[in-house]
Every structure is written in structure tokens, then in C-alpha cells.
Scaffold this motif. Structure first.
Motif, short mmCIF file in Angstrom:
data_model
loop_
_atom_site.label_atom_id
_atom_site.label_comp_id
_atom_site.label_asym_id
_atom_site.label_seq_id
_atom_site.Cartn_x
_atom_site.Cartn_y
_atom_site.Cartn_z
N ASP A 139 0.80 -1.22 0.00
CA ASP A 139 0.00 0.00 0.00
C ASP A 139 0.84 1.28 0.00
O ASP A 139 0.29 2.38 0.05
CB ASP A 139 -0.97 0.01 1.19
N GLY A 140 2.16 1.14 -0.03
CA GLY A 140 3.03 2.31 -0.10
C GLY A 140 3.29 3.00 1.21
O GLY A 140 3.98 4.03 1.26
N THR A 141 2.76 2.48 2.29
CA THR A 141 2.97 3.09 3.60
C THR A 141 4.45 3.10 3.95
O THR A 141 5.16 2.11 3.76
CB THR A 141 2.22 2.31 4.69
N THR A 142 4.91 4.23 4.45
CA THR A 142 6.28 4.32 4.95
C THR A 142 6.26 4.89 6.36
O THR A 142 5.33 5.58 6.77
CB THR A 142 7.16 5.21 4.06
N TYR A 143 7.32 4.61 7.08
CA TYR A 143 7.47 5.13 8.43
C TYR A 143 8.95 5.26 8.72
O TYR A 143 9.75 4.40 8.33
CB TYR A 143 6.82 4.18 9.45
N VAL A 144 9.29 6.33 9.42
CA VAL A 144 10.68 6.58 9.82
C VAL A 144 10.67 6.95 11.29
O VAL A 144 9.88 7.79 11.72
CB VAL A 144 11.30 7.72 8.98
N GLU A 145 11.51 6.32 12.05
CA GLU A 145 11.58 6.60 13.48
C GLU A 145 11.98 8.06 13.73
O GLU A 145 12.72 8.66 12.94
CB GLU A 145 12.59 5.67 14.15
N ALA A 146 11.51 8.58 14.84
CA ALA A 146 11.73 9.99 15.17
C ALA A 146 13.22 10.32 15.25
O ALA A 146 13.63 11.44 14.92
CB ALA A 146 11.04 10.34 16.47
#
Length: 128
Positions: free
Chosen positions: A54-61
Motif C-alpha cells: 500500500d506504499g505506507t512508509t514510516y521513519v523513526e523519530a
């Protein structure tokens, strides 16, 4: 499932590196790929992930604004662009893969840790 990381090396603080994770042996488009790192003497922690379904991305703070994750589905490769590197970013970086469906409703790093397939890691050393 096979994952091969590359792109690590020695860089001065403030510099940039781009890590690559080349995947094979599974349906890349239906998997999530995560990047983790393990600093000397510390445990392995999650850095970022992308869900190719679904293209979701996440990057830690801790690295947000400096690190960017992207995926080239035609090349079955996920990249981690690392800018403004700091000595605290020194670590072995690993990529891991899980089926996309495992990502929903749980902390993002859990599926990788529990059932993920892992690469051998690439070492990043940032000098001051």
C-alpha cells in the motif's frame, strides 16, 4: 527469501550514504521491508519500513528528516538514504522482510522481529 544489503562504509559526520536491500525469492510487491540497526554493544532497533502493498512508509523519530526510505519494485530493491549522518548512527544496518498482511494492527517492528527474514547486514561507521 533472500535479502542482501550493501552501501555501508566509513563516512564523516555530516555526510551521506545510501543503503540498498536487494530482495529475491518472494513476491516483493506483497511484502513490507524494514531497516533495523544495531550499534556496538546495544540491541537491534527499528529505523524505518515501507509496505510495498500500500506504499505506507514510516521513519523513526530519531532519524526523521535525515533518513528516507524508498522502493524500486522493478528492481526488487529498497533503499535507505541517510543524510546528515551523526556518530550516533554508527551501527550494522539490516533489512528484513515480512508479508504485508502481518503489518496491520501491531507495532511496526514486531512482525519483522517475530517472523521476518533477514539479511546479513552492512556496517556503517560515522567518524567525527
Amino acid at each position: 527469501v533472500q535479502l542482501v544489503e550493501s552501501g555501508g562504509g566509513l563516512v564523516q559526520a555530516g555526510g551521506s550514504l545510501r543503503l540498498s536491500c536487494v530482495a529475491s525469492g518472494f513476491d516483493f510487491d506483497d511484502y513490507a521491508i524494514g531497516w533495523f540497526r544495531q550499534a556496538p554493544g546495544k540491541g537491534r532497533v527499528g529505523v524505518s519500513y515501507i509496505n510495498n502493498r500500500d506504499g505506507t512508509t514510516y521513519v523513526e523519530a530519531s532519524v526523521k528528516g535525515r533518513f528516507t526510505i524508498s522502493s524500486d519494485n522493478a528492481k526488487n530493491t529498497v533503499y535507505l538514504q541517510m543524510n546528515k549522518l551523526q556518530t550516533a548512527d554508527t551501527a550494522v544496518y539490516y533489512c528484513a522482510a515480512v508479508e504485508s498482511g502481518a503489518m496491520y494492527g501491531v507495532a511496526w517492528f514486531s512482525p519483522f522481529q517475530d517472523v521476518g527474514s533477514w539479511g546479513q547486514g552492512t556496517r556503517v561507521t560515522v567518524s567525527s
